[in-house]
Design a protein around this motif. Structure first.
Motif, PDB file in Angstrom:
ATOM      1  N   GLU A  50      -4.381  10.707  18.748  1.00  0.00           N
ATOM      2  CA  GLU A  50      -5.643   9.961  18.737  1.00  0.00           C
ATOM      3  C   GLU A  50      -5.790   9.092  17.486  1.00  0.00           C
ATOM      4  N   GLY A  51      -4.699   8.468  17.084  1.00  0.00           N
ATOM      5  CA  GLY A  51      -4.736   7.532  15.968  1.00  0.00           C
ATOM      6  C   GLY A  51      -4.441   8.135  14.609  1.00  0.00           C
ATOM      7  N   ASP A  52      -4.278   9.454  14.518  1.00  0.00           N
ATOM      8  CA  ASP A  52      -3.935  10.071  13.235  1.00  0.00           C
ATOM      9  C   ASP A  52      -2.463   9.812  12.947  1.00  0.00           C
ATOM     10  N   PRO A  53      -2.120   9.378  11.720  1.00  0.00           N
ATOM     11  CA  PRO A  53      -0.737   8.981  11.413  1.00  0.00           C
ATOM     12  C   PRO A  53       0.245  10.135  11.491  1.00  0.00           C
ATOM     13  N   VAL A  54       1.439   9.812  11.939  1.00  0.00           N
ATOM     14  CA  VAL A  54       2.550  10.755  12.010  1.00  0.00           C
ATOM     15  C   VAL A  54       3.732  10.134  11.272  1.00  0.00           C
ATOM     16  N   CYS A  55       4.365  10.882  10.407  1.00  0.00           N
ATOM     17  CA  CYS A  55       5.476  10.351   9.613  1.00  0.00           C
ATOM     18  C   CYS A  55       6.631   9.954  10.528  1.00  0.00           C
ATOM     19  N   PRO A  56       7.096   8.699  10.474  1.00  0.00           N
ATOM     20  CA  PRO A  56       8.209   8.283  11.326  1.00  0.00           C
ATOM     21  C   PRO A  56       9.556   8.833  10.864  1.00  0.00           C
ATOM     22  N   HIS A  57       9.590   9.403   9.650  1.00  0.00           N
ATOM     23  CA  HIS A  57      10.840   9.905   9.106  1.00  0.00           C
ATOM     24  C   HIS A  57      11.101  11.355   9.500  1.00  0.00           C
ATOM     25  N   CYS A  58      10.065  12.207   9.427  1.00  0.00           N
ATOM     26  CA  CYS A  58      10.265  13.631   9.710  1.00  0.00           C
ATOM     27  C   CYS A  58       9.316  14.164  10.785  1.00  0.00           C
ATOM     28  N   ALA A  67      -6.095   4.906  -0.720  1.00  0.00           N
ATOM     29  CA  ALA A  67      -7.409   4.264  -0.658  1.00  0.00           C
ATOM     30  C   ALA A  67      -7.322   2.750  -0.806  1.00  0.00           C
ATOM     31  N   LYS A  68      -6.396   2.274  -1.611  1.00  0.00           N
ATOM     32  CA  LYS A  68      -6.323   0.845  -1.922  1.00  0.00           C
ATOM     33  C   LYS A  68      -5.465   0.057  -0.945  1.00  0.00           C
ATOM     34  N   ARG A  69      -4.515   0.721  -0.314  1.00  0.00           N
ATOM     35  CA  ARG A  69      -3.612   0.031   0.603  1.00  0.00           C
ATOM     36  C   ARG A  69      -3.508   0.812   1.904  1.00  0.00           C
ATOM     37  N   ARG A  70      -3.191   0.124   2.973  1.00  0.00           N
ATOM     38  CA  ARG A  70      -3.070   0.778   4.271  1.00  0.00           C
ATOM     39  C   ARG A  70      -1.662   1.353   4.454  1.00  0.00           C
ATOM     40  N   ILE A  71      -1.343   2.305   3.614  1.00  0.00           N
ATOM     41  CA  ILE A  71      -0.081   3.016   3.711  1.00  0.00           C
ATOM     42  C   ILE A  71      -0.358   4.508   3.590  1.00  0.00           C
ATOM     43  N   PHE A  72       0.630   5.285   3.970  1.00  0.00           N
ATOM     44  CA  PHE A  72       0.509   6.734   3.955  1.00  0.00           C
ATOM     45  C   PHE A  72       1.720   7.329   3.231  1.00  0.00           C
ATOM     46  N   THR A  73       1.550   8.511   2.686  1.00  0.00           N
ATOM     47  CA  THR A  73       2.645   9.260   2.088  1.00  0.00           C
ATOM     48  C   THR A  73       2.744  10.608   2.772  1.00  0.00           C
ATOM     49  N   CYS A  74       3.921  10.916   3.269  1.00  0.00           N
ATOM     50  CA  CYS A  74       4.136  12.179   3.975  1.00  0.00           C
ATOM     51  C   CYS A  74       4.143  13.335   2.979  1.00  0.00           C
ATOM     52  N   LYS A  75       3.427  14.398   3.279  1.00  0.00           N
ATOM     53  CA  LYS A  75       3.384  15.561   2.398  1.00  0.00           C
ATOM     54  C   LYS A  75       4.675  16.366   2.461  1.00  0.00           C
ATOM     55  N   ALA A  76       5.438  16.204   3.532  1.00  0.00           N
ATOM     56  CA  ALA A  76       6.669  16.981   3.686  1.00  0.00           C
ATOM     57  C   ALA A  76       7.863  16.304   3.018  1.00  0.00           C
ATOM     58  N   CYS A  77       8.109  15.030   3.382  1.00  0.00           N
ATOM     59  CA  CYS A  77       9.291  14.340   2.835  1.00  0.00           C
ATOM     60  C   CYS A  77       8.952  13.372   1.716  1.00  0.00           C
ATOM     61  N   LEU A  78       7.649  13.182   1.446  1.00  0.00           N
ATOM     62  CA  LEU A  78       7.148  12.337   0.355  1.00  0.00           C
ATOM     63  C   LEU A  78       7.526  10.859   0.518  1.00  0.00           C
ATOM     64  N   LYS A  79       7.871  10.440   1.733  1.00  0.00           N
ATOM     65  CA  LYS A  79       8.185   9.033   1.968  1.00  0.00           C
ATOM     66  C   LYS A  79       6.930   8.284   2.388  1.00  0.00           C
ATOM     67  N   GLN A  80       6.854   7.028   1.960  1.00  0.00           N
ATOM     68  CA  GLN A  80       5.715   6.199   2.317  1.00  0.00           C
ATOM     69  C   GLN A  80       6.002   5.436   3.614  1.00  0.00           C
ATOM     70  N   PHE A  81       4.947   5.177   4.361  1.00  0.00           N
ATOM     71  CA  PHE A  81       5.091   4.414   5.598  1.00  0.00           C
ATOM     72  C   PHE A  81       3.758   3.772   5.943  1.00  0.00           C
ATOM     73  N   SER A  82       3.818   2.796   6.841  1.00  0.00           N
ATOM     74  CA  SER A  82       2.611   2.124   7.334  1.00  0.00           C
ATOM     75  C   SER A  82       2.585   2.222   8.850  1.00  0.00           C
ATOM     76  N   VAL A  83       1.592   1.627   9.469  1.00  0.00           N
ATOM     77  CA  VAL A  83       1.467   1.717  10.918  1.00  0.00           C
ATOM     78  C   VAL A  83       2.587   0.969  11.633  1.00  0.00           C
ATOM     79  N   THR A  84       3.240   0.011  10.949  1.00  0.00           N
ATOM     80  CA  THR A  84       4.320  -0.745  11.585  1.00  0.00           C
ATOM     81  C   THR A  84       5.708  -0.293  11.133  1.00  0.00           C
ATOM     82  N   SER A  85       5.797   0.686  10.249  1.00  0.00           N
ATOM     83  CA  SER A  85       7.101   1.138   9.761  1.00  0.00           C
ATOM     84  C   SER A  85       7.943   1.698  10.895  1.00  0.00           C
ATOM     85  N   GLY A  86       9.197   1.254  10.959  1.00  0.00           N
ATOM     86  CA  GLY A  86      10.111   1.748  11.976  1.00  0.00           C
ATOM     87  C   GLY A  86       9.834   1.267  13.376  1.00  0.00           C
ATOM     88  N   THR A  87       9.025   0.215  13.515  1.00  0.00           N
ATOM     89  CA  THR A  87       8.696  -0.319  14.838  1.00  0.00           C
ATOM     90  C   THR A  87       9.244  -1.737  14.988  1.00  0.00           C
TER      91      THR A  87
END
Length: 335
Positions: A50-58, A67-87
């Motif tokens: 339902e729109g909650d981000p899922v890490c494309p790496h793991c 807060a400042k940018r529309r990116i996310f950091t995975c708590k498991a693999c610590l990699k950053q990604f955005s809504v278009t990463s890997g697409t």
């Protein structure tokens, strides 16, 4: 298969003319503000959560939101990604709302939408619109390239491209039907269409070259419907039930017919003549996959089509063919 109109007499109405076919307009998408467009984009990509981000790496769903940018950091693999990463839209420069508008415009083209029209609608360069449209076509055709047909399967082939302009003076003209007077660019689209199922096209040089692919991609035990062309005679020995219809005598003979295959060719031919004009060469398969998808989705309202096309693009990895397409000459020189 037909929707009922709203008239007082309840007369039959074609689905595409009914209100049920219209669930989305380009204006609706264009009126979205930046935040609404972003939430819709996230909802399409991560529809399972339902729109909650899922890490494309793991695949982890536990992420930090910046807060400042529309990116996310995975708590498991610590990699950053955005809504278009890997697409398919990885590395995009176009705003997300413009991408959604482009998908809506592409969706509403019943016979396709040309890159020139798309460039004018988005007020962008032709090159940008050309690559964007082909990325969507690649995403739509990705699933069908390895899919197998089964059950009642209609097959047929139609030639496209290789146009040779006739000479001005009649005395200089030649019979363009002969191979010696053609330019060698003509290709054939062969279609496998399941009755009540999917439409699966592929491109070969000559119709007879499609036999190995048909034998491999039509499951044993299926019944194949074909016309009188001698190219299909080899399928008799492939463990498939073969029903033939001679089009010189009739369009159908009981259950034997290829009318649904011909319906697909009607759609792609209309797209060639009325919209794209030239669809042959290395891009013919892309247009064939797009028209196959449109043929299969013709009874789905355009709102669902919009979501399906967006999802196909957002689950497809970055295109090796179209990423940096206009810089391909420089890449070859560097290699």
């Amino acid at each position: 298969m037909h929707a009922t109109g709203k008239g007082g007499k309840g007369e039959g109405q074609h689905f595409l003319l009914s209100a049920a076919a219209r669930r989305l307009s380009v204006a609706q998408v264009a009126r979205l503000d930046d935040e609404e467009a972003y939430r819709l984009f996230c909802g399409i990509r991560w529809c399972a959560t339902e729109g909650d981000p899922v890490c494309p790496h793991c695949g982890c769903i536990a992420v930090y939101k910046h807060a400042k940018r529309r990116i996310f950091t995975c708590k498991a693999c610590l990699k950053q990604f955005s809504v278009t990463s890997g697409t398919m839209f990885h590395g995009r420069k176009m705003p997300i709302r413009d991408l959604l508008v482009a998908i809506a415009i592409f969706t509403n083209g019943a016979k396709g939408h040309s890159a020139l029209h798309l460039a004018r609608d988005l007020c962008c360069q032709y090159k940008t619109a050309f690559v964007l449209a082909h990325k969507l076509r690649e995403a739509l055709g990705a699933e069908t390239e390895t899919r197998h047909a089964m059950g009642e399967v209609e097959i047929d082939g139609a030639y496209f491209g290789g146009y040779v302009k006739p000479a001005n003076w009649k005395v200089d003209r030649v019979d363009r039907r002969f191979t010696k007077n053609q330019n060698g660019k003509r290709r054939v689209v062969v279609i496998m269409r399941e009755r009540g199922g999917r439409t699966l096209p592929f491109v070969v040089r000559h119709e007879v070259d499609s036999i190995p692919t048909l034998q491999d991609r039509i499951k044993p035990g299926s019944t194949v419907h074909a016309d009188e062309a001698r190219s299909w005679d080899a399928l008799t020995y492939a463990g498939l039930g073969l029903m033939r219809i001679n089009h010189q005598e009739a369009y159908s003979d009981g259950d034997a017919c290829t009318n649904q295959a011909e319906s697909f060719f009607s759609r792609i031919r209309r797209a060639e003549i009325g919209m794209h004009h030239h669809i042959a060469g290395p891009y013919l398969a892309d247009y064939a996959h797009e028209m196959a998808w449109r043929e299969d989705a013709r009874r789905i309202d355009n709102g669902q089509q919009f979501l399906l096309i967006g999802l196909a693009a957002l689950i497809h990895p970055p295109s090796k063919r179209w990423k940096g397409y206009w810089q391909r000459a420089k890449r070859k020189e560097a290699a």
